[in-house]
Enzyme design. Sequence first.
Site, PDB file in Angstrom:
ATOM      1  CE  LYS A  77      -4.377   1.309   2.482  1.00 48.61           C
ATOM      2  NZ  LYS A  77      -4.997   1.080   3.814  1.00 48.61           N
TER       3      LYS A  77
HETATM    4  O1  G3P Z   1      -8.080   1.911   5.306  1.00 46.84           O
HETATM    5  C1  G3P Z   1      -8.053   3.281   5.954  1.00 46.84           C
HETATM    6  C2  G3P Z   1      -9.445   4.085   5.639  1.00 46.84           C
HETATM    7  O2  G3P Z   1     -10.200   3.085   5.771  1.00 46.84           O
HETATM    8  C3  G3P Z   1      -9.395   5.215   6.668  1.00 46.84           C
HETATM    9  O3  G3P Z   1     -10.796   5.212   7.494  1.00 46.84           O
HETATM   10  O4  G3P Z   1     -12.306   5.950   9.179  1.00 46.84           O
HETATM   11  O5  G3P Z   1      -9.793   6.496   9.440  1.00 46.84           O
HETATM   12  O6  G3P Z   1     -11.229   7.535   7.819  1.00 46.84           O
HETATM   13  P1  G3P Z   1     -10.902   6.316   8.459  1.00 46.84           P
END
Ligand code: G3P
Length: 221
Positions: A83
């Site tokens: 990633k």
């Molecule tokens: O994989 C990371 C992504 O899903 C981030 O999610 O909730 O931190 O915006 P969030």
Amino acid sequence: MKIFLDTANLESIKKFNDMGLLDGITTNPSLMSKEGGNPKNAMEEITKIIQGDVSLEVVSTEYSGMMEEGKRLREYGDNVVVKVPMTPDGLKACKSFSSQGIPVNVTLIFSANQALLAAKSGAKYVSPFIGRLDDIGQDGMNLIKEIKVIFSNYSFKTQILVASVRHPLHVIDAAKIGADVVTLPPGVLDKMLQHPLTKIGLDNFLADWEKLKQKNPDTEI
Ligand code: G3P
């Protein structure tokens, strides 16, 4: 639509994997940090438990560091997807890894143009963060629609991995659009399993069965 779990929490990963629900895992440095342990152990365990793709993220911000880290991450297993962030160096690393047959997930995608460039760089997945767009008053799901049209216009093989999912409605909308993958925090997957009428219905079935057993003590299945 494939379902990935967006976590480095081994307990959650085992729980949903045992239910047969998981097609893969996504992690990021924040999710690793949240678990607090040694990330190497977590990466080793996750790649052993999960048969499908496991996204492990680089933390270098320049090309050569990303290439070194990506190669080290791939040592955890053939199912590791490297990633990289949506930056010029990230795209350069994406192109290099992809040309070597190493799958890449380009993360932190917030526009259709970024998704287009990542696809052109050979990404296996692009990760648009819909919840974070919603948070700033932009329609995250609209981005998924735009990317879907663009990828289909040019028959890109790059898969749309809907990330930053906050609730079950996001999942339904992503599925209606035809996104390839959603990556879900464990709490969202838990909510998808539940409906109050399912619980009430089951409680009633079991109570009625008990009544039958009281009338006919030999009752069994
Ligand atoms: O994989 C990371 C992504 O899903 C981030 O999610 O909730 O931190 O915006 P969030």
